[in-house]
Design an enzyme around this catalytic site. Structure first.
Site, PDB file in Angstrom:
ATOM      1  N   LYS A 139     -38.452  39.854  56.982  1.00 39.62           N
ATOM      2  CA  LYS A 139     -37.613  40.254  58.110  1.00 39.62           C
ATOM      3  C   LYS A 139     -36.504  39.252  58.286  1.00 39.62           C
ATOM      4  CE  LYS A 139     -38.075  37.469  60.906  1.00 39.62           C
ATOM      5  NZ  LYS A 139     -37.916  35.949  60.938  1.00 39.62           N
ATOM      6  N   TYR A 224     -39.194  39.738  66.944  1.00 41.70           N
ATOM      7  CA  TYR A 224     -40.618  39.838  67.286  1.00 41.70           C
ATOM      8  C   TYR A 224     -40.793  40.373  68.710  1.00 41.70           C
ATOM      9  CZ  TYR A 224     -41.756  37.100  63.137  1.00 41.70           C
ATOM     10  OH  TYR A 224     -41.900  36.675  61.848  1.00 41.70           O
TER      11      TYR A 224
HETATM   12  P1  NDP Z   1     -36.056  28.429  53.674  1.00 47.11           P
HETATM   13  O1  NDP Z   1     -34.673  27.965  53.881  1.00 47.11           O
HETATM   14  O2  NDP Z   1     -37.156  27.457  53.948  1.00 47.11           O
HETATM   15  O3  NDP Z   1     -36.247  28.938  52.176  1.00 47.11           O
HETATM   16  C1  NDP Z   1     -35.358  29.822  51.549  1.00 47.11           C
HETATM   17  C2  NDP Z   1     -35.439  29.606  50.033  1.00 47.11           C
HETATM   18  O4  NDP Z   1     -34.586  30.564  49.424  1.00 47.11           O
HETATM   19  C3  NDP Z   1     -34.942  28.256  49.559  1.00 47.11           C
HETATM   20  O5  NDP Z   1     -35.933  27.258  49.591  1.00 47.11           O
HETATM   21  C4  NDP Z   1     -34.507  28.568  48.139  1.00 47.11           C
HETATM   22  O6  NDP Z   1     -35.661  28.599  47.311  1.00 47.11           O
HETATM   23  C5  NDP Z   1     -34.025  30.028  48.223  1.00 47.11           C
HETATM   24  N1  NDP Z   1     -32.563  30.160  48.250  1.00 47.11           N
HETATM   25  C6  NDP Z   1     -31.843  30.853  47.354  1.00 47.11           C
HETATM   26  N2  NDP Z   1     -30.545  30.836  47.661  1.00 47.11           N
HETATM   27  C7  NDP Z   1     -30.429  30.110  48.787  1.00 47.11           C
HETATM   28  C8  NDP Z   1     -29.311  29.719  49.576  1.00 47.11           C
HETATM   29  N3  NDP Z   1     -28.061  30.114  49.295  1.00 47.11           N
HETATM   30  N4  NDP Z   1     -29.546  28.968  50.663  1.00 47.11           N
HETATM   31  C9  NDP Z   1     -30.789  28.586  50.997  1.00 47.11           C
HETATM   32  N5  NDP Z   1     -31.884  28.927  50.272  1.00 47.11           N
HETATM   33  C10 NDP Z   1     -31.702  29.678  49.169  1.00 47.11           C
HETATM   34  O7  NDP Z   1     -36.261  29.747  54.535  1.00 47.11           O
HETATM   35  P2  NDP Z   1     -37.605  30.373  55.094  1.00 47.11           P
HETATM   36  O8  NDP Z   1     -38.664  30.281  54.081  1.00 47.11           O
HETATM   37  O9  NDP Z   1     -37.870  29.835  56.437  1.00 47.11           O
HETATM   38  O10 NDP Z   1     -37.150  31.898  55.313  1.00 47.11           O
HETATM   39  C11 NDP Z   1     -36.973  32.774  54.230  1.00 47.11           C
HETATM   40  C12 NDP Z   1     -37.042  34.229  54.721  1.00 47.11           C
HETATM   41  O11 NDP Z   1     -38.324  34.457  55.265  1.00 47.11           O
HETATM   42  C13 NDP Z   1     -36.076  34.556  55.841  1.00 47.11           C
HETATM   43  O12 NDP Z   1     -35.591  35.852  55.660  1.00 47.11           O
HETATM   44  C14 NDP Z   1     -36.892  34.473  57.108  1.00 47.11           C
HETATM   45  O13 NDP Z   1     -36.404  35.323  58.126  1.00 47.11           O
HETATM   46  C15 NDP Z   1     -38.238  34.923  56.604  1.00 47.11           C
HETATM   47  N6  NDP Z   1     -39.341  34.329  57.373  1.00 47.11           N
HETATM   48  C16 NDP Z   1     -40.310  35.140  57.831  1.00 47.11           C
HETATM   49  C17 NDP Z   1     -41.348  34.640  58.570  1.00 47.11           C
HETATM   50  C18 NDP Z   1     -42.426  35.543  59.059  1.00 47.11           C
HETATM   51  O14 NDP Z   1     -43.239  35.095  59.872  1.00 47.11           O
HETATM   52  N7  NDP Z   1     -42.514  36.784  58.594  1.00 47.11           N
HETATM   53  C19 NDP Z   1     -41.436  33.219  58.898  1.00 47.11           C
HETATM   54  C20 NDP Z   1     -40.379  32.431  58.308  1.00 47.11           C
HETATM   55  C21 NDP Z   1     -39.374  32.985  57.581  1.00 47.11           C
HETATM   56  P3  NDP Z   1     -35.636  28.071  45.790  1.00 47.11           P
HETATM   57  O15 NDP Z   1     -35.330  26.604  45.895  1.00 47.11           O
HETATM   58  O16 NDP Z   1     -36.990  28.366  45.317  1.00 47.11           O
HETATM   59  O17 NDP Z   1     -34.572  28.836  45.072  1.00 47.11           O
END
Ligand code: NDP
Length: 368
Positions: A139, A224
């Protein structure tokens, strides 16, 4: 009886309602937990190894009954090495963003789970569908309704299923709110409120950049509250009003709101008051009904929910929400039944978010 299902009455409720197809969320088939047929586990590849994938989804996959962590897609070679040894992932199941499309040739991957920043959800979900994989997308589903349509069309064309990461549809305390509200156990709801907020740390993070996130806390956590209103009341809003909150740190929040309040107007006139913030901590879902208040004082967190009814505290077993969510989708695939949290629901919420922003911008009541 499965220990994850707290009581028979709720299970009957879940079966009887069958409302998911109407876009009114909740658990038309929590019975997935009883279904032990077809035990070959499906392989999942996580795309984007950030906080949520690392802290929640990978551990949940260790507890999943029907899926396992088969592969990863990452732009960080160091993470690839780390995850490879930590989770015993074969080299052939490790991809980066450039060679991702070749995942189509890998039969070990059944489902691609997109956990990237919001602006990348549509592109990677569509690429996954084109590679012939089922898709779970986090989401908010996408940046706008047109992207949601493209995602659904790509999955349909590929004959693959699409699901959104709405974990609380698989969490007993939130399910109980839905049962109490929809069955009018304490009478008609007269007033509803929900709030979700936390202090957003790093000022450089993608969540604060509008092009990457689509918006501020409304997009990230206000979603949420919207969901809570819909599943607790069993209704969908007909109109919305909204007001931006004051910014304590104007520099940090120059692209997105720091906080906002919004009001959903339900078809019976009920007003649901929502709040989302990146500057204030809050986490609640509250319904005030004819015969008393039922509420979650810790509503939207990953575990440790707390709730109260006029009869006393709620008490449900601890579950892994994400493992339940993923297993429900695996059973939808295996049994060819609709996802409980489908793309249509994700698109609906993206449209609601846009209506909230329009109401905030114009100061007007926006009909949905
Ligand atoms: P993070 O910033 O912690 O992680 C995103 C990851 O995406 C990065 O670590 C990287 O992984 C990859 N990535 C690729 N391109 C980019 C870019 N341009 N900028 C930043 N990161 C990039 O985010 P979250 O894990 O907190 O959130 C990710 C998604 O999950 C969001 O859509 C958020 O809304 C959703 N979410 C849902 C939750 C829920 O409870 N359902 C809770 C938290 C988040 P790599 O280094 O491996 O390429």
């Amino acid at each position: 009886m499965n220990k994850n299902i707290p009581d028979n009455s709720r299970r009957k409720f879940i079966h009887d309602l069958g409302l998911a197809g109407l876009g009114i969320p909740f658990l038309s088939s929590c019975s997935f937990l009883d279904n032990k047929q077809n035990t070959k586990k499906l392989g999942i590849a996580l795309v984007g190894l950030g906080n949520y994938a690392t802290g929640q989804l990978a551990p949940a996959l260790q507890r999943s009954q029907y899926c396992y962590l088969a592969g990863i897609v990452t732009g960080s070679p160091a993470k690839a090495e780390n995850w490879k040894s930590r989770y015993n992932i074969p080299e052939k199941n490790i991809y980066n963003y450039e060679n991702f499309d070749s995942i189509k040739d890998n039969p070990a991957i059944d489902i691609v789970y997109v956990v990237l920043p919001n602006f990348l959800h549509a592109a990677y979900s569509i690429r996954a569908a084109k590679a012939g994989k089922h898709v779970i997308c986090e989401k908010p589903m996408a940046m706008n309704a047109a992207e949601c349509d493209q995602m659904m069309a790509a999955c349909k064309e590929a004959g693959k299923m699409l699901s959104i990461g709405y974990r609380l549809h698989f969490e007993p305390y939130n399910l109980e709110m839905a049962r109490l509200g929809q069955q009018k156990i304490y009478g008609t709801i007269k007033k509803m409120s929900a709030g979700f907020g936390f202090s957003a740390g790093d000022p450089t993070q993608w969540r604060l950049k509008k092009d990457l996130s689509g918006g501020g806390p409304m997009v990230d956590v206000g979603i949420y509250c919207m969901q809570g209103f819909c599943y607790t009341t069993g209704m969908l809003p007909i109109a919305v009003t909204a007001q931006e909150g004051k910014k304590m740190d104007k520099e940090k929040f120059k692209e997105v709101e720091a906080s906002l309040s919004f009001q959903f107007e339900m078809p019976n006139g009920l007003i649901c008051e929502g709040k989302a913030s990146y500057e204030e901590g809050m986490n609640y879902l509250k319904a005030e009904a004819d015969k008393g208040i039922f509420e979650l004082t810790s509503a939207f967190i990953y575990s440790g929910q707390a709730g109260y009814t006029p009869n006393g505290p709620m008490n449900f077993p601890k579950v892994n929400q994400q493992a339940n969510q993923i297993d429900a989708f695996a059973l939808s695939i295996k049994n060819n039944t609709a996802s409980i949290v489908p793309g249509e629901m994700g698109k609906r919420d993206v449209q609601y978010i846009h209506a909230v922003y329009e109401a905030m911008r114009t100061g007007k009541r926006i009909e949905i």
